[in-house]
Design an enzyme around this catalytic site. Structure first.
Site, mmCIF file in Angstrom:
data_model
loop_
_atom_site.group_PDB
_atom_site.id
_atom_site.type_symbol
_atom_site.label_atom_id
_atom_site.label_comp_id
_atom_site.label_asym_id
_atom_site.label_seq_id
_atom_site.Cartn_x
_atom_site.Cartn_y
_atom_site.Cartn_z
ATOM 1 C CG HIS A 1 -2.033 -0.943 1.193
ATOM 2 N ND1 HIS A 1 -2.859 -1.098 0.101
ATOM 3 C CD2 HIS A 1 -2.463 -1.839 2.129
ATOM 4 C CE1 HIS A 1 -3.757 -2.038 0.370
ATOM 5 N NE2 HIS A 1 -3.536 -2.509 1.573
ATOM 6 C CG ASP B 1 -2.991 -8.055 0.830
ATOM 7 O OD1 ASP B 1 -2.253 -8.308 1.792
ATOM 8 O OD2 ASP B 1 -4.037 -7.378 0.934
ATOM 9 C CG HIS C 1 -6.827 -4.999 1.734
ATOM 10 N ND1 HIS C 1 -6.284 -5.831 2.708
ATOM 11 C CD2 HIS C 1 -8.043 -4.624 2.191
ATOM 12 C CE1 HIS C 1 -7.139 -5.932 3.713
ATOM 13 N NE2 HIS C 1 -8.217 -5.211 3.419
ATOM 14 C CG ASP D 1 -5.117 -9.653 3.479
ATOM 15 O OD1 ASP D 1 -4.817 -10.202 2.407
ATOM 16 O OD2 ASP D 1 -4.872 -8.457 3.716
#
Length: 691
Positions: free
Chosen positions: A148, A188, A190, A281
């Site tokens: 991120h 991931d 996200h 995740d």
């Protein structure tokens, strides 16, 4: 006593796999010791799992080395690098919390600087060892994560973009290694927004991110994770996003994306090395992800990537917050890199319907860049496998439920042959992760969700997106054969106004035109009906009518009230187009908002909230019985909005002059009321909502 960085251990037979692990990265934590999803226990749990399985003895193990500033500065601004370098010093003690608060979902303490440089350094050094042939592949068990982090800011638990630093190092500082094309696979849950931005214009990096998107509503939110974001300039076509429309995606969904997008594109690209942003995740039981990928699923995804670049793979840890699920998934990947897993690369489960829809959209978007994606997938594949999943009771006692129990309780090993039931996966749904991730408390959030899902007293149906959409890319032709009554109670009771939704244009008093339906066939019939639901006017302004409230129907029956309803017999296809326009959706729909599964559901449950238009004013479809064998459907606000109207959080407001005139005109031309009666009827609708 804190463990020192492990010494290099010689591997045994089989592929040479390297591991980076260093407990100095555990020093990064919340400033006051508060609990947090991204904790030191993540890497400790992984390491303990690998040691218990004897994997560390079969790999080459390295401690991390701090990365040189110049390599970090190649992808991050100098100002950001200096901040992270110094933020843990005593000079920042009094303002460290304020600095962290400037970023989205970031915490900082005395150990953050060292941990960030160790994490980036560990990923870089292991990547270099894979690239130069010292080892075949590697897994960097590092924290804080990185994908991120953007060029000028930390974000989403990430301080430096570890994988981007390593990729840039190979391309620009170790050109002697012959690494000219890098495939970065970010699995991931996200979107890897930071990595995407760093290689947006660079064709030397093919960036592939598969993530939960929810039409821009899932963290990190916005449009960056859309399938339309394909890169620019020389990098056009080298950015591939697979945006899931909801949670619960599992092995079959991810492997479908592999087989029908990633693998064929990677074969065309022919990378020199594969770097994996290994977030876990999306694994079963993760409190932030809500998806259902099993350790076996991660193993298969890894195995499929090993056919590229002579097996040169380097995986860097990103997210993953269920310690048992995280550690077992990493173990599965390491064992796969060691060549110790079976060759089975299939799963028994079927993909979600929306998975095929997303895959088709991505293939269409990228087909001009990658001709291998231009071929249409067979219709039998899309329809035959795109069946709605039946959500089982999580307490059914199936083998797959037992598997999830093992993950959550940490007892025993995962069953190789079983997969998760989607009913059990309901326990992992997150209701809204657009909030800063640092605000979430794992245990509290999980308990809240479980209680919410098990609360039998809830009246509002909980509907997963795939129960309201069709798998067929030919949905219009299918739904054009189904007739329904669309019951109208607002301005659409005046036929010329309603026909704007079918044929396009605007009627008297409207400030903007309607786009109309793709099928502009006139309604087959028109009827009037009185229903025992309250009419009221809410909101204070609309694009179509300007200042003033618009009509809503209380979704609950009340025999003391009555509303005049004009019903138009139209097709389910046209109803979808009306839904789209009523909720101000601008783009042409590639999927229906309301399909046959939704029709079955609403007949059984009386109303259905539409996830795809959850922020629209008319996102609640209500079933009002049938007429001449055809179901009567209307649309109104959500039940929770009623309470907000009552409390004043949402305004109750009389309609504008033009809106009022349109309503009374519809009632009179429909021969339902005289002018005086229409005035009384509409005046009553401006009163408070009845209890």
């Amino acid at each position: 006593m804190e463990a020192s960085p492990p010494a290099v251990e010689e591997h045994h037979r089989g592929p040479r796999v390297g591991l980076v692990y260093d407990e100095r990265m555990c020093r990064h934590g919340t400033p006051d010791g508060e609990s947090h999803p991204e904790s030191q226990q993540r890497i400790k749990a992984i390491w303990q799992e690998l040691e218990s399985a004897g994997v560390t003895q079969r790999c080459s193990v390295f401690g991390a080395e701090e990365v040189d500033d110049k390599y970090v500065s190649a992808v991050h601004t100098r100002k950001h690098v200096d901040l992270i370098r110094n933020v843990s010093s005593k000079l920042f003690n009094s303002r460290r919390k304020r600095i962290a608060a400037r970023f989205n979902s970031i915490y900082l303490n005395e150990g953050s600087s060292e941990s960030a440089f160790l994490a980036a350094g560990g990923v870089l050094q292991l990547t270099e060892k894979v690239a130069n042939g010292e080892i075949n592949s590697g897994v960097a068990i590092v924290r804080p994560p990185g994908h991120h982090a953007e060029p000028d800011q930390a974000m989403g638990f990430c301080l430096f973009n570890n994988i981007a630093i390593a990729a840039n190092f190979l391309l620009n500082d170790r050109t002697d290694l012959g690494i000219n094309k890098i495939l970065i696979v970010d699995w991931d849950v996200h979107h890897g927004n930071g990595t995407q931005k760093m290689f947006w214009n660079d064709p030397r990096v093919l960036f592939f991110s598969v993530h939960r998107f929810e039409f821009g509503g899932f963290y990190p939110a916005g449009d960056d994770g859309s399938h339309t974001m394909t890169g620019e300039g020389l990098g056009a076509g080298f950015n591939i996003n697979i945006p899931w429309e909801h949670g619960l995606c599992g092995d079959a969904d991810y492997l479908s994306a592999w087989d029908h997008i990633l693998i064929p594109v990677a074969e065309s690209y022919n990378p020199d090395i594969v770097l994996i942003s290994g977030g876990f995740d999306a694994a079963i039981g993760d409190p932030l992800g809500g998806c259902c990928v099993t350790p076996r699923g991660y193993s298969i995804m890894t195995k499929k990537l090993m056919r590229f670049a002579q097996g040169k793979i380097m995986m860097a840890l990103e997210g993953g917050y269920n310690l048992n699920s995280l550690s077992k998934s990493v173990l599965a990947c390491v064992e796969t890199l060691l060549g110790e897993t079976s060759n089975l690369e299939k799963v028994d489960e079927q993909p979600f319907e929306s998975t095929w829809r997303v895959i088709c959209k991505v293939r269409r978007e990228l087909s001009t860049f990658w001709p291998v994606l231009a071929a249409h997938l067979p219709e039998k594949l899309l329809v035959g496998k795109g069946k709605p999943h039946i959500l089982e009771d999580a307490s059914s006692g199936s083998d797959s439920d037992a598997e999830i129990k093992l993950i959550n309780e940490g007892s025993g090993a995962l069953s190789e042959g079983s997969g998760p039931s989607y009913g059990a996966c309901l326990e992992t749904i997150t209701e809204d992760v657009t909030l800063p991730l640092s605000k979430l408390n794992i245990d509290k959030e999980s308990e809240t969700r479980a209680a919410h899902l098990n609360d039998s007293s809830r009246n509002e149906p909980t509907l997963l997106p795939d129960r309201i959409v069709s798998s067929s890319i030919m949905w219009r032709s299918h739904l054009s054969k189904v007739d329904i009554w669309y019951g109208t109670y607002g301005s659409n009771i005046w036929k010329p106004r309603f026909l704007c939704y079918i044929q396009g244009g605007q009627a008297d008093g409207m400030q903007i035109p309607c786009s109309g339906s793709e099928d502009k066939t006139l309604p087959k019939d028109v009827l009037w009906k009185v229903v025992p639901h309250q009419l009221f006017f809410g909101r204070s302004h609309s694009k179509t009518w300007g200042k003033g409230g618009v009509a809503f129907l209380h979704p609950e029956r009340n025999d003391a009230t009555k509303t005049y309803m004009c019903m138009y017999r139209i097709t389910l296809e046209q109803f979808n187009d009306v839904l789209c326009q009523e909720n101000c959706l601008k783009e042409e729909m590639g999927f229906p908002l309301f399909d046959l599964s939704a029709l079955d559901f609403v007949i059984q449950n009386k109303y259905i909230p539409l996830v795809a238009v959850k922020d629209g004013w008319y996102s609640n479809v209500v079933y009002l019985g049938n007429e001449n064998g055809f179901p009567i459907l209307t649309m109104t606000c959500m039940p929770k909005d009623i309470e907000q109207f009552k409390s004043g959080q949402l305004p109750l407001h009389p309609p504008s002059k033009d809106y009022w005139h349109t309503l009374s005109r519809g009632l009179m031309e429909g021969k339902q009321l005289s002018e005086e009666e229409a005035i009384d009827y509409l005046t009553n609708a401006t009163l408070p909502i009845a209890e």
